[in-house]
Design a protein around this motif. Sequence first.
Motif, PDB file in Angstrom:
ATOM      1  N   VAL A   1     -13.632   0.861  10.036  1.00  0.00           N
ATOM      2  CA  VAL A   1     -12.378   1.603   9.913  1.00  0.00           C
ATOM      3  C   VAL A   1     -12.650   2.877   9.119  1.00  0.00           C
ATOM      4  CG1 VAL A   1     -11.662   0.421   7.772  1.00  0.00           C
ATOM      5  CG2 VAL A   1      -9.907   1.269   9.344  1.00  0.00           C
ATOM      6  N   ASN A   2     -11.876   3.905   9.389  1.00  0.00           N
ATOM      7  CA  ASN A   2     -11.903   5.087   8.535  1.00  0.00           C
ATOM      8  C   ASN A   2     -10.825   4.893   7.476  1.00  0.00           C
ATOM      9  OD1 ASN A   2     -14.030   6.507   9.970  1.00  0.00           O
ATOM     10  ND2 ASN A   2     -12.542   6.729  11.638  1.00  0.00           N
ATOM     11  N   ASP A   3      -9.755   5.638   7.527  1.00  0.00           N
ATOM     12  CA  ASP A   3      -8.617   5.428   6.632  1.00  0.00           C
ATOM     13  C   ASP A   3      -7.723   4.357   7.263  1.00  0.00           C
ATOM     14  OD1 ASP A   3      -6.211   5.498   5.306  1.00  0.00           O
ATOM     15  OD2 ASP A   3      -5.923   7.672   5.504  1.00  0.00           O
ATOM     16  N   PRO A   4      -7.531   3.198   6.610  1.00  0.00           N
ATOM     17  CA  PRO A   4      -6.708   2.149   7.225  1.00  0.00           C
ATOM     18  C   PRO A   4      -5.333   2.649   7.658  1.00  0.00           C
ATOM     19  CG  PRO A   4      -7.846   1.257   5.312  1.00  0.00           C
ATOM     20  CD  PRO A   4      -8.120   2.740   5.321  1.00  0.00           C
ATOM     21  N   ASP A   5      -4.779   3.639   6.966  1.00  0.00           N
ATOM     22  CA  ASP A   5      -3.465   4.164   7.357  1.00  0.00           C
ATOM     23  C   ASP A   5      -3.515   4.948   8.669  1.00  0.00           C
ATOM     24  OD1 ASP A   5      -2.240   3.086   5.163  1.00  0.00           O
ATOM     25  OD2 ASP A   5      -2.436   4.887   3.935  1.00  0.00           O
ATOM     26  N   GLN A   6      -4.705   5.379   9.038  1.00  0.00           N
ATOM     27  CA  GLN A   6      -4.846   6.141  10.289  1.00  0.00           C
ATOM     28  C   GLN A   6      -5.434   5.288  11.405  1.00  0.00           C
ATOM     29  OE1 GLN A   6      -3.625   9.234  10.813  1.00  0.00           O
ATOM     30  NE2 GLN A   6      -2.739   8.789   8.797  1.00  0.00           N
TER      31      GLN A   6
END
Lengths: 332, 332
Positions: free
Chosen positions: B6-11
């Motif tokens: 994952v990169n930013d979990p929010d994205q």
Amino acid sequence: MRRSIVNDPDQLVPEALEGFVLSHPARLALDAEHRFVRRAEPATGKVGLVSGGGSGHEPLHAGFVGPGMLDVAVAGAVFASPTALQVLEATKAADSGHGVVQIVKNYTGDVLNFRIAGEISGDDQVETEIVLVDDDLATDTADGGGPGRRGTAATVIVEKVCGAAAEEGQDLAAVAEVGRRAAASARTMSLALTAGTHPGDEEPQFALGDDEVELGVGIHGERAARRVPFTSADGLTDLLLDPLLEELGLERGTEVLAIVNGLGGTYPLELNLVARRLHHRLGDAGLAVGRSLVGSYVTSLDMHGVSLTLMPLDEELRRLWDAPVQTPALTW
Amino acid sequence: MRRSIVNDPDQLVPEALEGFVLSHPARLALDAEHRFVRRAEPATGKVGLVSGGGSGHEPLHAGFVGPGMLDVAVAGAVFASPTALQVLEATKAADSGHGVVQIVKNYTGDVLNFRIAGEISGDDQVETEIVLVDDDLATDTADGGGPGRRGTAATVIVEKVCGAAAEEGQDLAAVAEVGRRAAASARTMSLALTAGTHPGDEEPQFALGDDEVELGVGIHGERAARRVPFTSADGLTDLLLDPLLEELGLERGTEVLAIVNGLGGTYPLELNLVARRLHHRLGDAGLAVGRSLVGSYVTSLDMHGVSLTLMPLDEELRRLWDAPVQTPALTW
């Protein structure tokens, strides 16, 4: 700890083959004695295609049996080659008088048993050609010594293009030739965050530190030469992509076939992030993803990891890739 | 511990949707603002079909967008409903003047937001019908109180038969009616050996003892009412099958559609053992698996578990199930 959904681990492969064929009664048939899956209606008038190897990599190989791809897939125990006798019977079952191409991932046991079977099948007037798949860049040795590169996810490409060439009516030598050409031009890199766990075992095949990634891992739990720091999805993708691009040396404007392959325990959201980075990076390099597969096609039990396969496309390979296929794991 | 790719979990969701659509450029298009995936070439002259819900269940729903199935799939955050505004825009995008069937898994947030969107879309002259999927037998309450049964893997069946009915040219009421009929007759039971882990988290959603199985688990990590002892593949299958057979009360000779569904971390060898037991047990009971899917279609991140869905087939449902479909996750 991982507990498996299993009865007797020693009966896992025959029971799973039975369940698989029961789930595809119109398409597939089982030779329970020799543990191979074949098309329910054998094809005639074309070169036969047989592949196989150890179990634990599903949907490879039995998931690719059907029109446009394999005629027969033969299964060994988990991560173990089928015997020469199994391969012999599978090869004979694939023949309709036009010879059989054997697609073999480059592992010592598989190569040995397919080769023996190929030689013996000649006694039954079955002509064979072996196509070796050896795409794993992590096992490339500059001097070409040792067993050579392992065979991994490019097997799907080789099975697909050979399958299409055989359906087109190409002869034994030509089907083998296009398979060899695909195998020679495809390369794969793999990484794992967690190893797979053998059915019946409770611990994975190897342990990694919380900040480590195994880069260049095999599909049988072979450890890699390198452990690198854990990083983001984009960073992990780059770890696979950079050596592939360096090795393949693709000219700007080249279209590639890409396989973003989950190794068993990787979920689609994760694979889609890898696919996204791949598209961005290739676009930045003046390359294009002409065709792609994103999913878990060549697995290593429940290994949490991903492999990336790239092959430059030309007109013939694109045509063979695009040709119709109807198998449990690949249909278009 | 599970580390996510994952990169930013929010994205995660927007990035994964982008990667998914990039991987299917000829088939799919993305509305990035409202986070929905639609057919690249919108269908006209037929009832539109929209579904959606929280992410983390891939390939549901976006994997089922294409001819013969959905027109549009709208994605919320992991395990969270899309907003009413998203659903509104997705519903409008699915309309070509013949109305839209909204297929909604029975969870409070989803039902609320689809209902609001359906009401508001009327202001834009878009007629809608909601088909609620509520197949999870584990959440059946004798008195019918509470939110009712959850929607799980039968969603695939409802999306498929409604999709086929819409392609056949059936009108809005008829497409909704066949979807409701399928939903009303399908039931699912699920079990988990390990819960899924949210992207960015390190621990699964709940912990189980080494000898425990969560029987009647949901697809969002909802715990079940019962924990039962761990057992063999056959025994685990029976735990799912016995209550389903008791509930459905099928007459001898009935053919069923079965979905043996991996919840994310279950590998094909395991699912094939469940399929094998299912065929044996139904055969013994004088029933038959007329059609089946075996694979991971409605997941819960990387949950290690399996669900079993059964629906009795009649002539109409069999015809609609067999109709052609071309989507990323289902094609024949």
